[in-house]
Design a protein around this motif. Structure first.
Motif, PDB file in Angstrom:
ATOM      1  N   GLU A 178       0.874  -1.177   0.000  1.00 61.50           N
ATOM      2  CA  GLU A 178       0.000   0.000   0.000  1.00 61.50           C
ATOM      3  C   GLU A 178       0.907   1.223   0.000  1.00 61.50           C
ATOM      4  N   VAL A 179       0.712   2.103  -0.975  1.00 58.12           N
ATOM      5  CA  VAL A 179       1.568   3.282  -1.128  1.00 58.12           C
ATOM      6  C   VAL A 179       0.744   4.528  -0.845  1.00 58.12           C
ATOM      7  N   LEU A 180       1.205   5.314   0.112  1.00 58.45           N
ATOM      8  CA  LEU A 180       0.482   6.506   0.552  1.00 58.45           C
ATOM      9  C   LEU A 180       1.283   7.763   0.227  1.00 58.45           C
ATOM     10  N   ASP A 181       0.547   8.821  -0.122  1.00 54.42           N
ATOM     11  CA  ASP A 181       1.112  10.160  -0.366  1.00 54.42           C
ATOM     12  C   ASP A 181       1.986  10.221  -1.621  1.00 54.42           C
ATOM     13  N   LEU A 182       1.771   9.321  -2.565  1.00 60.62           N
ATOM     14  CA  LEU A 182       2.537   9.352  -3.808  1.00 60.62           C
ATOM     15  C   LEU A 182       1.910  10.366  -4.768  1.00 60.62           C
ATOM     16  N   LYS A 183       2.702  11.334  -5.203  1.00 63.56           N
ATOM     17  CA  LYS A 183       2.226  12.346  -6.138  1.00 63.56           C
ATOM     18  C   LYS A 183       2.233  11.802  -7.567  1.00 63.56           C
ATOM     19  N   SER A 184       1.237  12.161  -8.335  1.00 62.69           N
ATOM     20  CA  SER A 184       1.148  11.679  -9.715  1.00 62.69           C
ATOM     21  C   SER A 184       1.858  12.595 -10.694  1.00 62.69           C
ATOM     22  N   SER A 185       2.348  13.751 -10.217  1.00 66.68           N
ATOM     23  CA  SER A 185       3.126  14.640 -11.081  1.00 66.68           C
ATOM     24  C   SER A 185       4.114  15.435 -10.227  1.00 66.68           C
ATOM     25  N   HIS A 186       5.253  15.749 -10.842  1.00 59.51           N
ATOM     26  CA  HIS A 186       6.272  16.530 -10.139  1.00 59.51           C
ATOM     27  C   HIS A 186       7.187  17.155 -11.189  1.00 59.51           C
ATOM     28  N   PHE A 187       8.319  17.723 -10.708  1.00 60.60           N
ATOM     29  CA  PHE A 187       9.219  18.441 -11.587  1.00 60.60           C
ATOM     30  C   PHE A 187      10.630  17.861 -11.519  1.00 60.60           C
ATOM     31  N   ILE A 188      11.342  17.983 -12.639  1.00 60.46           N
ATOM     32  CA  ILE A 188      12.704  17.513 -12.707  1.00 60.46           C
ATOM     33  C   ILE A 188      13.611  18.324 -11.769  1.00 60.46           C
ATOM     34  N   LYS A 189      14.640  17.682 -11.234  1.00 59.27           N
ATOM     35  CA  LYS A 189      15.684  18.317 -10.412  1.00 59.27           C
ATOM     36  C   LYS A 189      15.164  18.871  -9.095  1.00 59.27           C
ATOM     37  N   SER A 190      13.961  18.542  -8.746  1.00 61.35           N
ATOM     38  CA  SER A 190      13.378  18.974  -7.467  1.00 61.35           C
ATOM     39  C   SER A 190      13.122  17.742  -6.607  1.00 61.35           C
ATOM     40  N   PRO A 191      13.493  17.775  -5.319  1.00 65.50           N
ATOM     41  CA  PRO A 191      13.284  16.580  -4.473  1.00 65.50           C
ATOM     42  C   PRO A 191      11.855  16.076  -4.562  1.00 65.50           C
ATOM     43  N   PHE A 192      11.721  14.804  -4.865  1.00 64.96           N
ATOM     44  CA  PHE A 192      10.390  14.218  -4.992  1.00 64.96           C
ATOM     45  C   PHE A 192       9.749  14.124  -3.608  1.00 64.96           C
ATOM     46  N   PRO A 193       8.473  14.497  -3.480  1.00 68.08           N
ATOM     47  CA  PRO A 193       7.819  14.462  -2.166  1.00 68.08           C
ATOM     48  C   PRO A 193       7.870  13.070  -1.525  1.00 68.08           C
TER      49      PRO A 193
END
Length: 219
Positions: A88-103
């Motif tokens: 079970e995966v919680l708080d996974l974002k479906s979009s983000h930006f390059i070179k920025s720490p992934f949430p």
């Protein structure tokens, strides 16, 4: 003669008590169908004088013999049953930006119906921690595993401690539109592989740093 009869009666009562305890423990560890099959294999095939706890204590190198996870899994390895655990995966974002720490997001191990895993029980009734589970996490594009290319890591292996691990050290180095439009995260169990279902994420979009600058300016 009376003493021998008394000893036999006492042994019978202890075996019945052991069977009740074993039944409960097996149902905490396995799905109902697997627990029943393992129980029957121990007690119906093992014979009247068979003792599950003695067998486990003799076989296990675990410092907590009643933490029966590894031992019972070995006994049950011949059973052709479907995996009963999933990620079970919680708080996974479906979009983000390059070179920025992934949430940060969290990976947990649960039963197939979403219920938490009951911890194993020691001989004195004390709850023990769930066994550590090693996993491998991969990033796939539309065609292949691109973990090293996208994250700069040859492989990502983590350990679920007491059924949970947080992922907080990712930085994407490439955008998804160069990889067929999206990435997907794939989680593969390296321990208890017959009992845990692999996991795939929904498509993940990673935008360019130009999009990040534009988003930052607008917010």
């Amino acid at each position: 003669m009376a003493n021998a009869t008394k000893r036999e009666e006492t042994a019978g009562v202890l075996r019945q008590a052991e069977q009740r305890i074993s039944w409960g423990v097996l149902h905490r560890i396995f799905s109902p169908s697997v627990a029943e099959a393992v129980f029957n294999g121990f007690y119906l095939e093992g014979g009247e004088g068979y003792s599950l706890l003695e067998d486990i204590e003799n076989e296990s190198t675990n410092p907590h013999p009643a933490n029966m996870r590894d031992v019972v899994s070995k006994h049950a390895s011949g059973l052709e049953e479907a995996p009963w655990l999933r990620f079970e995966v919680l708080d996974l974002k479906s979009s983000h930006f390059i070179k920025s720490p992934f949430p940060t997001f969290t990976i947990s191990l649960v039963q197939n119906d979403g219920q938490p895993i009951d911890p194993p029980i020691d001989q004195d009734g004390t709850s023990l921690t769930i066994n550590d589970v090693k996993i491998r996490i991969e990033i796939h594009n539309k065609w292949a595993n691109v973990t090293e290319e996208v994250l700069g890591l040859s492989e990502v292996e983590k350990v679920l401690v007491n059924g949970k691990v947080c992922i907080n050290d990712w930085v994407f180095r490439d955008v998804s539109h160069k990889h067929g439009g999206y990435f997907k995260i794939h989680i593969v169990p390296l321990d208890f592989v017959d009992e845990i279902v692999e996991w795939w994420s929904v498509p993940l979009i990673v935008h360019s740093d130009r999009s990040l600058r534009r988003w930052t300016a607008n917010n």
